[in-house]
Design a protein around this motif. Sequence first.
Motif, PDB file in Angstrom:
ATOM      1  N   ASP A  71       0.862  -1.175   0.000  1.00  0.00           N
ATOM      2  CA  ASP A  71       0.000   0.000   0.000  1.00  0.00           C
ATOM      3  C   ASP A  71       0.903   1.230   0.000  1.00  0.00           C
ATOM      4  N   PRO A  72       0.841   2.060  -1.035  1.00  0.00           N
ATOM      5  CA  PRO A  72       1.733   3.230  -1.092  1.00  0.00           C
ATOM      6  C   PRO A  72       1.501   4.216   0.052  1.00  0.00           C
ATOM      7  N   LYS A  73       0.365   4.113   0.722  1.00  0.00           N
ATOM      8  CA  LYS A  73       0.070   5.013   1.833  1.00  0.00           C
ATOM      9  C   LYS A  73       0.767   4.578   3.126  1.00  0.00           C
ATOM     10  N   ILE A 115      11.724  -3.907   9.637  1.00  0.00           N
ATOM     11  CA  ILE A 115      10.723  -2.950   9.179  1.00  0.00           C
ATOM     12  C   ILE A 115      11.304  -1.564   9.439  1.00  0.00           C
ATOM     13  N   ILE A 116      11.326  -0.714   8.400  1.00  0.00           N
ATOM     14  CA  ILE A 116      11.864   0.646   8.528  1.00  0.00           C
ATOM     15  C   ILE A 116      10.859   1.628   7.943  1.00  0.00           C
ATOM     16  N   ASP A 117      10.986   2.887   8.333  1.00  0.00           N
ATOM     17  CA  ASP A 117      10.154   3.938   7.747  1.00  0.00           C
ATOM     18  C   ASP A 117      10.634   4.231   6.329  1.00  0.00           C
ATOM     19  N   VAL A 138      14.049   5.162  -0.249  1.00  0.00           N
ATOM     20  CA  VAL A 138      13.369   3.912   0.080  1.00  0.00           C
ATOM     21  C   VAL A 138      11.865   4.174   0.093  1.00  0.00           C
ATOM     22  N   THR A 139      11.208   3.728  -0.991  1.00  0.00           N
ATOM     23  CA  THR A 139       9.754   3.869  -1.092  1.00  0.00           C
ATOM     24  C   THR A 139       9.080   2.501  -1.164  1.00  0.00           C
ATOM     25  N   ASP A 140       9.842   1.496  -1.550  1.00  0.00           N
ATOM     26  CA  ASP A 140       9.392   0.108  -1.596  1.00  0.00           C
ATOM     27  C   ASP A 140      10.374  -0.703  -0.757  1.00  0.00           C
ATOM     28  N   ALA A 141      10.191  -1.994  -0.752  1.00  0.00           N
ATOM     29  CA  ALA A 141      11.096  -2.863   0.018  1.00  0.00           C
ATOM     30  C   ALA A 141      12.546  -2.636  -0.405  1.00  0.00           C
TER      31      ALA A 141
END
Length: 149
Positions: A71-73, A115-117, A138-141
């Motif tokens: 989820d991009p949100k 898990i990171i922001d 970092v916007t995806d894994a």
Amino acid sequence: MFKIKNYFLVVLLLSLVGCDVIPSGAIYRPNSGTTSSTNESREFADLIAKDQINKNDETAKVLTYLLNDADPKQKQTAAVITNTSNCNIIVRLTQSGGNKIYHLPVSKNSKNQFIIDKGNYTLRSNVCSAKYYSQKSVTDALILTLGTN
């Protein structure tokens, strides 16, 4: 007077930027220092012990994230780091603006997940006697493999 101010600004700028600017993804060989490696070994031991406390929950969160449509949100993402070297490493992520700092331990010849922001990060690590430096958005894994050749 104006020339002195300009000279001072140039010297100040070079001192702030000079030694730490390395191309993205670059690895270079540092001076060997036993004190820093001893401190890093102790820090790694502390970090890996803390990492193991809730590791099953963390692994479940990472797997859930990776197996489902992202989820991009969401404000967080997964980071999977593989260490192919014969040395324990700590991957240090510093978010632009200094909002988040992660020190992620990865044992030699293994992988670890976190898990990171999401955000823009500077990544640093000592891989055996080589230093790793990179800047990533970092916007995806984040899937990262570090090792020595």
